[in-house]
Structures are given as C-alpha cells and as structure tokens.
Design an enzyme around this catalytic site. Structure first.
Site, mmCIF file in Angstrom:
data_model
loop_
_atom_site.group_PDB
_atom_site.id
_atom_site.type_symbol
_atom_site.label_atom_id
_atom_site.label_comp_id
_atom_site.label_asym_id
_atom_site.label_seq_id
_atom_site.Cartn_x
_atom_site.Cartn_y
_atom_site.Cartn_z
ATOM 1 C CG ASP A 77 -1.630 0.799 1.616
ATOM 2 O OD1 ASP A 77 -2.629 1.082 0.352
ATOM 3 O OD2 ASP A 77 -1.316 2.505 1.507
ATOM 4 C CB THR A 107 -4.079 2.364 -2.134
ATOM 5 O OG1 THR A 107 -3.202 3.165 -2.113
ATOM 6 C CG2 THR A 107 -4.232 1.345 -3.483
ATOM 7 C CG ASP A 108 -3.289 -2.742 0.712
ATOM 8 O OD1 ASP A 108 -3.445 -3.261 -0.011
ATOM 9 O OD2 ASP A 108 -2.931 -3.198 2.071
ATOM 10 C CB ILE A 109 -9.273 0.638 2.427
ATOM 11 C CG1 ILE A 109 -8.410 -0.252 3.810
ATOM 12 C CG2 ILE A 109 -11.240 0.881 2.695
ATOM 13 C CD1 ILE A 109 -9.439 -1.224 4.602
#
Length: 419
Positions: A152, A184-186
């Site tokens: 991320d 960004t991961d979320i």
C-alpha cells in the site's frame, strides 16, 4: 448455489474460499461475510495470516483473554478459519475440493504463484467452469511490473496519492505524505467486491465463471478522481495543498480560539450564510469572493481574512452557530471522540461481536444498511484453525478424504495443534 446459515441476508448461499492475507483481500471478504456469505479463510500452519502477529495492541475478550492483534480483528470478522498447508500435495487436493464446492475463490499471491500448486484460475476452471476467481496483486497480471511485490505505502507513492497529500511546498513540514490508513488496500478490497458481485451476476445469467484481475496500482490511479482529471484537463500535475481543496474555497481547516475546525463550504449560498454568521455580510458581495471561481483565484487574500475571524471564537461556538445556519462545519476528532460522537453512537458503529465460543469482543460494525437484507449480526474474527474440523467434515467427500490421515500427514492442522 451453496448453503449458508445466514438466511435472508444479501449473500446468503454464496461460499467464498479466501486465500488472501494482510488487508486488501481480507477487507473484500469481510464485506461479503457481513452480507451473509460463508467465508472460509485458509491460513498457513506456522502462525496463520501475517496480521495475527501485528501487535500490540491486541484485543481482549470480556473475560480478559488475549485474542490476538487488533489489526487482524479489524479485517476478519465473520469468517471461518481453516489451517491447510498449501505446499503439501494433500493440502492442495483438499483445497481443490473446497474450491469445487465454492462460488468464489479470492487470492493475493504473486502472479503465477498458485500455478505450481494447481490452484490458479486455469487449473480450477477445469474442475469448476462457473467459478468466479479474483486475483489481487500490486500491479496486475500483465505489464512490465507484474512480477513485482506491491504494498500500500509503495502504491500510494507510485500512484500519485502522496504527491497531493501533505503540506504545500515552502511551508513547515512540507513533504509528500501517505494517508493515515492503508487506503489503497481498502479501496482495492472495495473494488474487488464490486467485481465479484458483477461476475456472480454474469454467472447466474450465463453459467460462466471468469477471472477478475485486481491491481492496487490500477485502483490508486482510478481513485485519483478529480485530481487525475485536473491533470488531464490542464496538463499540469496537481500539487500538495495541505488541508485545502484545489477547486473549492473555503474548504479547509481553520484555527479557532481553542482548536481547529473544518469549514467545508461547497457553494455560494453557504458562503453567504457563513459571512452573515461571521458578521461580515459584505464579504459575500465582494467581487473577489462572490463566486467560487473568484474565491479560488483569490484564495490567499480570502483565507487571511477568514483566519483572523475564525480565531475569535471557540470551536463549539462556531460549530453551533454555523450548523444552525446550515453551513458545513465540524471538529477534527481523534478516534476516542469519534466513538463518543452521538451520531456515531446512534448509527451503532461500535459493536460487541461474539465469537464461536460465546466470548464477547469489541469491534466496528459494517456501514452497509440494507432495508430488506441487512448485514448479519457481527461475529468476531476466528481463532487460528477454529473451523478446520467442522469445514472439512462438512465439505470434503468422506470417500475421498480422511481428516485424521490429512492431519497425520501434516496437510491440515486442527485447532489446538498449531505450531
């Protein structure tokens, strides 16, 4: 469709074989678990998902027992944990059988990493043609960066987010900054859910499965939103503006007498009402500030005036007066204040999920509120291997698999026998 005990929920009857770890993949499967899907989280024998050890802080249940890292609990509620050694041939055989009885497989291994185990899309498609298979990687299945590992923080930098986050050049503390959560991961987890639901809709209509290729970099570039279009419209890269907005003024933090508040004025009517509350009605008629485009052009002059005014009253005074005038304003809360906020309490965002043994933990609720098919009551993230025996007993063909033999061979690990 497969069976699921969460009858009446939006994804009841959907089974997901979850081969992901860390955040983007687990976030996607947690959302689907909230909506009633049966999520079978496959974990490795030597400690499970990496985030189980990403503490302190750790979560304790109502008896005071340590239940592992808060990070793991933030992204794995509502799932079943099964410990299978993916490198063991019998473990691979068991996983292929689980995939055959599932609707969705989701994984976040490196590109091609599962092919040697016979668990890639091409292999599993042969045994289940209507399988929906979602791969999450840093850079996608194709392109010159496909073989690189992606995290991320790295993607926030490479994807442009850090270039527009942080104090403007020439001010104190000016440097590119990451967002305070792994955004960004979320976002990739959210897009993965959208892709999976679309693919399930297509499967139901045609009987065809498909492969979903999700990349963190793709998602980060796509979610630059107005900042990306600002560049495409002008040819100029946006710059860091601290808490200011590139296209709306005033839309930033201001220092009141006893702290900071956010003023988020989105149109000229709100600005006029603000000026009236602030005791400066003529400011809204000043040609430099009467419209938002002029306020953007004359940002420096206006902000200097407003900061002088805002510092004259307390946070609570501004919030009360401006809310009464329908001007968007609010405090900058720390997380403790967030969970004490009456609106957050009213919406039930703090929960006390129960685990499979009846212990109560602290947790955060799903924000999804569907009138007909609401999210299921929250269930705590599972202990490592808590469901290995029950899942394998229910789903593996007893004529093809002997669970005791699988355990003796080291292909699976039952709860209490982890290394």
């Amino acid at each position: 469709m497969t069976s699921n005990p969460a009858q009446g929920s939006a994804l009841s009857g959907i089974r997901i074989l979850d081969l992901t770890r860390i955040l983007a993949g687990p976030w996607a499967t947690q959302i689907m678990a909230d909506l009633g899907a049966e999520v079978i989280k496959v974990e490795r024998p030597d400690g499970g998902d990496d985030t189980r050890s990403w503490g302190p802080p750790n979560v304790t249940d109502d008896s005071g027992k340590d239940r592992g890292s808060a990070y793991f609990h933030s992204t794995n509620r509502g799932k079943k944990s099964v410990v299978i050694d993916i490198a063991h041939p019998e473990g691979q055989r068991a996983l292929r059988a689980l995939a055959k009885s599932s609707d969705v497989v989701i994984e976040n291994f490196k590109v091609g990493g599962l092919a040697k185990y016979g668990l890639d899309y091409e292999s599993l498609q042969q045994v289940k043609p209507d399988l929906v298979y979602c791969s999450i990687t840093g850079f996608g299945q194709t392109g010159p960066y496909a073989d690189r590992a992606g995290y991320d923080f790295l993607i926030q930098a490479m994807g442009g987010l850090m270039s527009v986050t942080g104090q403007r050049d020439g001010t104190s503390g000016a440097e590119p900054m990451k967002v305070g959560v792994a955004l960004t991961d979320i976002l990739t987890g959210l897009y993965a859910v959208i892709g999976i639901l679309a693919a399930l809709r297509h499967r139901d209509a045609t009987g065809e499965g498909q492969h979903i290729d999700m990349a963190l970099l793709d998602v980060q570039v796509a979610t630059l939103a107005n900042q990306a279009m600002n560049y495409l419209a002008t040819g100029k890269s946006p710059t860091r503006l601290g808490n200011s907005h590139p296209s709306i003024v005033p839309y930033q933090a201001f220092e009141a007498r006893d702290g900071h508040v956010i003023l988020a004025i989105g149109n000229d009517g709100q600005f006029a009402r603000f000026c009236k509350v602030a005791g400066m009605p003529g400011l809204a008629e000043d040609p430099r500030f009467a419209t938002n485009p002029e306020r953007v052009r004359n940002r420096g002059a206006l902000i200097a005036i407003l900061q002088g005014v805002m510092s004259g009253r307390t946070m609570d005074d501004w919030i009360a007066r401006l809310n009464a005038a329908s001007v968007p304003v609010g405090p900058i809360n720390d997380v403790e204040r967030v969970f004490e906020d009456p609106q957050v309490k009213s919406r039930g965002l703090r929960t006390a999920p129960i685990d499979s043994e009846g212990a109560m933990l602290q947790g955060v609720a799903s924000p999804l509120k569907l009138s007909r098919t609401p999210a299921i009551p929250p269930k705590a993230a599972p202990d490592l291997g808590a469901d290995t025996l029950s899942v394998l007993t229910d789903l593996l063909d007893k004529g093809e698999f002997d669970i005791n033999e699988l355990q003796a061979a080291g292909a699976v690990v039952l709860k209490g026998n982890q290394q």
